[in-house]
Write a protein that holds these residues in place. Structure first.
Motif, PDB file in Angstrom:
ATOM      1  N   LEU A   1       1.947 105.739  46.304  1.00 45.60           N
ATOM      2  CA  LEU A   1       1.010 104.613  46.378  1.00 45.60           C
ATOM      3  C   LEU A   1       1.455 103.619  47.443  1.00 45.60           C
ATOM      4  CD1 LEU A   1       0.334 103.990  42.580  1.00 45.60           C
ATOM      5  CD2 LEU A   1      -1.090 105.258  44.204  1.00 45.60           C
ATOM      6  N   ALA A   2       2.755 103.375  47.514  1.00 47.60           N
ATOM      7  CA  ALA A   2       3.280 102.443  48.524  1.00 47.60           C
ATOM      8  C   ALA A   2       3.134 103.019  49.935  1.00 47.60           C
ATOM      9  CB  ALA A   2       4.742 102.124  48.225  1.00 47.60           C
ATOM     10  N   ALA A   3       3.371 104.298  50.093  1.00 46.57           N
ATOM     11  CA  ALA A   3       3.302 104.923  51.420  1.00 46.57           C
ATOM     12  C   ALA A   3       1.894 104.829  52.013  1.00 46.57           C
ATOM     13  CB  ALA A   3       3.733 106.388  51.337  1.00 46.57           C
ATOM     14  N   HIS A   4       0.891 104.879  51.152  1.00 50.82           N
ATOM     15  CA  HIS A   4      -0.502 104.815  51.606  1.00 50.82           C
ATOM     16  C   HIS A   4      -1.065 103.403  51.570  1.00 50.82           C
ATOM     17  CE1 HIS A   4      -1.335 109.049  52.156  1.00 50.82           C
ATOM     18  NE2 HIS A   4      -0.767 109.315  51.008  1.00 50.82           N
ATOM     19  N   ASP A   5      -0.279 102.435  51.083  1.00 50.88           N
ATOM     20  CA  ASP A   5      -0.755 101.056  50.966  1.00 50.88           C
ATOM     21  C   ASP A   5      -2.079 101.022  50.198  1.00 50.88           C
ATOM     22  OD1 ASP A   5      -0.531  98.332  51.252  1.00 50.88           O
ATOM     23  OD2 ASP A   5      -1.555  98.288  53.190  1.00 50.88           O
ATOM     24  N   ILE A   6      -2.051 101.638  49.018  1.00 57.09           N
ATOM     25  CA  ILE A   6      -3.240 101.743  48.171  1.00 57.09           C
ATOM     26  C   ILE A   6      -3.693 100.341  47.746  1.00 57.09           C
ATOM     27  CG2 ILE A   6      -4.087 102.628  45.945  1.00 57.09           C
ATOM     28  CD1 ILE A   6      -3.581 104.796  48.112  1.00 57.09           C
TER      29      ILE A   6
ATOM     30  N   ARG B   1       2.486 118.516  45.033  1.00 53.59           N
ATOM     31  CA  ARG B   1       2.431 117.858  43.723  1.00 53.59           C
ATOM     32  C   ARG B   1       1.234 116.927  43.600  1.00 53.59           C
ATOM     33  NH1 ARG B   1       7.221 117.494  40.183  1.00 53.59           N
ATOM     34  NH2 ARG B   1       5.973 115.784  39.380  1.00 53.59           N
ATOM     35  N   LEU B   2       0.759 116.808  42.380  1.00 52.32           N
ATOM     36  CA  LEU B   2      -0.426 116.002  42.103  1.00 52.32           C
ATOM     37  C   LEU B   2      -0.233 114.514  42.376  1.00 52.32           C
ATOM     38  CD1 LEU B   2      -1.715 117.699  38.841  1.00 52.32           C
ATOM     39  CD2 LEU B   2      -2.737 117.797  41.126  1.00 52.32           C
ATOM     40  N   GLU B   3       0.989 114.023  42.248  1.00 48.43           N
ATOM     41  CA  GLU B   3       1.219 112.604  42.543  1.00 48.43           C
ATOM     42  C   GLU B   3       0.838 112.289  43.987  1.00 48.43           C
ATOM     43  OE1 GLU B   3       4.203 113.721  39.293  1.00 48.43           O
ATOM     44  OE2 GLU B   3       3.342 114.678  41.065  1.00 48.43           O
ATOM     45  N   LEU B   4       1.156 113.209  44.898  1.00 46.42           N
ATOM     46  CA  LEU B   4       0.823 113.011  46.310  1.00 46.42           C
ATOM     47  C   LEU B   4      -0.679 113.164  46.537  1.00 46.42           C
ATOM     48  CD1 LEU B   4       3.754 114.950  48.026  1.00 46.42           C
ATOM     49  CD2 LEU B   4       3.708 112.615  47.145  1.00 46.42           C
ATOM     50  N   ARG B   5      -1.280 114.121  45.854  1.00 45.03           N
ATOM     51  CA  ARG B   5      -2.732 114.328  45.981  1.00 45.03           C
ATOM     52  C   ARG B   5      -3.499 113.124  45.454  1.00 45.03           C
ATOM     53  NH1 ARG B   5      -5.982 116.083  49.341  1.00 45.03           N
ATOM     54  NH2 ARG B   5      -8.025 115.776  48.500  1.00 45.03           N
ATOM     55  N   LEU B   6      -3.038 112.563  44.339  1.00 41.80           N
ATOM     56  CA  LEU B   6      -3.690 111.394  43.763  1.00 41.80           C
ATOM     57  C   LEU B   6      -3.737 110.246  44.770  1.00 41.80           C
ATOM     58  CD1 LEU B   6      -4.974 109.765  41.484  1.00 41.80           C
ATOM     59  CD2 LEU B   6      -2.643 109.273  40.652  1.00 41.80           C
TER      60      LEU B   6
ATOM     61  N   GLY C   1       4.960 114.274  57.179  1.00 38.84           N
ATOM     62  CA  GLY C   1       6.384 114.058  56.959  1.00 38.84           C
ATOM     63  C   GLY C   1       6.996 115.085  56.025  1.00 38.84           C
ATOM     64  N   SER C   2       8.038 114.680  55.334  1.00 42.01           N
ATOM     65  CA  SER C   2       8.776 115.614  54.481  1.00 42.01           C
ATOM     66  C   SER C   2       8.169 115.782  53.091  1.00 42.01           C
ATOM     67  CB  SER C   2      10.223 115.136  54.340  1.00 42.01           C
ATOM     68  OG  SER C   2      10.264 113.881  53.672  1.00 42.01           O
ATOM     69  N   GLY C   3       7.220 114.922  52.722  1.00 41.93           N
ATOM     70  CA  GLY C   3       6.653 114.942  51.370  1.00 41.93           C
ATOM     71  C   GLY C   3       6.205 116.304  50.873  1.00 41.93           C
ATOM     72  N   PRO C   4       5.309 116.990  51.586  1.00 45.28           N
ATOM     73  CA  PRO C   4       4.840 118.266  51.062  1.00 45.28           C
ATOM     74  C   PRO C   4       5.931 119.340  51.020  1.00 45.28           C
ATOM     75  CG  PRO C   4       3.976 117.875  53.274  1.00 45.28           C
ATOM     76  CD  PRO C   4       4.660 116.615  52.832  1.00 45.28           C
ATOM     77  N   TRP C   5       6.942 119.174  51.830  1.00 45.00           N
ATOM     78  CA  TRP C   5       8.012 120.176  51.878  1.00 45.00           C
ATOM     79  C   TRP C   5       9.040 119.929  50.788  1.00 45.00           C
ATOM     80  CZ3 TRP C   5       5.945 123.790  54.519  1.00 45.00           C
ATOM     81  CH2 TRP C   5       5.010 123.460  55.499  1.00 45.00           C
ATOM     82  N   GLN C   6       9.134 118.685  50.303  1.00 51.03           N
ATOM     83  CA  GLN C   6      10.081 118.350  49.235  1.00 51.03           C
ATOM     84  C   GLN C   6       9.442 118.328  47.853  1.00 51.03           C
ATOM     85  OE1 GLN C   6      11.727 114.528  50.211  1.00 51.03           O
ATOM     86  NE2 GLN C   6      13.102 115.349  51.754  1.00 51.03           N
ATOM     87  N   HIS C   7       8.176 117.932  47.770  1.00 48.09           N
ATOM     88  CA  HIS C   7       7.534 117.678  46.480  1.00 48.09           C
ATOM     89  C   HIS C   7       6.387 118.652  46.259  1.00 48.09           C
ATOM     90  CE1 HIS C   7      10.001 114.147  46.409  1.00 48.09           C
ATOM     91  NE2 HIS C   7       9.462 113.723  47.536  1.00 48.09           N
TER      92      HIS C   7
ATOM     93  N   HIS D   1       4.076 110.746  62.564  1.00 46.52           N
ATOM     94  CA  HIS D   1       5.367 110.356  62.005  1.00 46.52           C
ATOM     95  C   HIS D   1       5.157 109.671  60.660  1.00 46.52           C
ATOM     96  CE1 HIS D   1       9.490 109.110  61.802  1.00 46.52           C
ATOM     97  NE2 HIS D   1       9.098 107.870  61.578  1.00 46.52           N
ATOM     98  N   ALA D   2       6.015 109.973  59.716  1.00 45.19           N
ATOM     99  CA  ALA D   2       5.971 109.323  58.405  1.00 45.19           C
ATOM    100  C   ALA D   2       7.390 108.975  57.986  1.00 45.19           C
ATOM    101  CB  ALA D   2       5.330 110.240  57.386  1.00 45.19           C
ATOM    102  N   VAL D   3       7.575 107.754  57.586  1.00 46.18           N
ATOM    103  CA  VAL D   3       8.883 107.320  57.095  1.00 46.18           C
ATOM    104  C   VAL D   3       9.055 107.745  55.640  1.00 46.18           C
ATOM    105  CG1 VAL D   3      10.341 105.304  56.638  1.00 46.18           C
ATOM    106  CG2 VAL D   3       8.943 105.381  58.695  1.00 46.18           C
ATOM    107  N   SER D   4       7.974 107.735  54.890  1.00 41.28           N
ATOM    108  CA  SER D   4       8.007 108.049  53.463  1.00 41.28           C
ATOM    109  C   SER D   4       8.090 109.550  53.215  1.00 41.28           C
ATOM    110  CB  SER D   4       6.747 107.499  52.792  1.00 41.28           C
ATOM    111  OG  SER D   4       6.687 107.927  51.449  1.00 41.28           O
ATOM    112  N   ASP D   5       8.704 109.908  52.099  1.00 40.07           N
ATOM    113  CA  ASP D   5       8.735 111.306  51.660  1.00 40.07           C
ATOM    114  C   ASP D   5       7.644 111.562  50.628  1.00 40.07           C
ATOM    115  OD1 ASP D   5       9.683 109.985  49.387  1.00 40.07           O
ATOM    116  OD2 ASP D   5      11.045 111.625  48.876  1.00 40.07           O
ATOM    117  N   ALA D   6       6.678 110.650  50.510  1.00 40.36           N
ATOM    118  CA  ALA D   6       5.705 110.732  49.424  1.00 40.36           C
ATOM    119  C   ALA D   6       4.262 110.783  49.917  1.00 40.36           C
ATOM    120  CB  ALA D   6       5.904 109.560  48.469  1.00 40.36           C
TER     121      ALA D   6
END
Length: 188
Positions: free
Chosen positions: A170-175, A132-137, A111-117, A101-106
């Motif tokens: 960055l927030a979703a992963h608590d970088i 998207r590269l932002e998610l990969r980063l 979660g929905s991140g890869p399907w939206q971004h 489960h993921a609350v974030s879309d990023a």
């Protein structure tokens, strides 16, 4: 598997697999192959395909039965994924779900991140949906792999990025703070 794949290796294997599958299964190219396909010079060891459910993994895998199956589709409890691996033209081709489960879309694969971004990238006769590269980063920063996140930062610095999406990733992963500082310094 080859030591490191170039864009031709990735394009050839991906196009070959997609020709076998046809166009009726939703998927996302993720991992280092996604970054390479967007122009980031990274070492790539395999092709990672994310699918939304186990039935999609099974359908995709069924279309690849002409290729050697290296790992039969099965549930991997330690990583919460349904996973299989094939060799397509000598390239490891991995299909999986990530069932957390993921609350974030990023997030890159949850979660929905890869399907939206994602962006569409040409690959032979196919338009491939690439995360998207932002998610990969964010994934590479979390793994603390400077040989991967450095080139992505260089690419984003040169070609631009979605600052809000990157902030959310960055927030979703608590970088860690040191990596957040690095991102702020490299992507002002």
């Amino acid at each position: 598997m080859r030591d490191s794949l170039d864009v031709t290796d990735v394009t050839t294997a991906l196009s070959t697999a997609l020709d076998a599958v046809g166009g009726d299964i939703a998927y996302r190219l993720c991992g280092t192959g996604a970054a390479l396909h967007q122009g980031v010079p990274l070492p790539v060891g395999d092709i990672d395909i994310l699918l939304s459910g186990r039935d999609d993994v099974d359908r995709f895998a069924s279309a690849l039965t002409a290729f050697p199956c290296l790992y039969k589709a099965s549930w991997l409890a330690d990583t919460s994924q349904y996973f299989t691996r094939f060799s397509v033209g000598g390239v490891d081709f991995e299909l999986s779900t990530l069932e957390r489960h993921a609350v974030s879309d990023a997030m890159e694969c949850v979660g929905s991140g890869p399907w939206q971004h994602y962006v569409l990238v040409s690959c032979g006769a196919h338009e491939v949906p690439v995360v998207r590269l932002e998610l990969r980063l964010a994934s590479e920063l979390l793994r603390d792999r400077p040989d991967r996140y450095g080139p992505i930062l260089d690419h984003l610095s040169t070609y631009g990025f979605d600052a809000d999406l990157l902030r959310r990733a960055l927030a979703a992963h608590d970088i860690p703070a040191r990596h957040r500082r690095l991102v702020r310094e490299r992507l002002p």
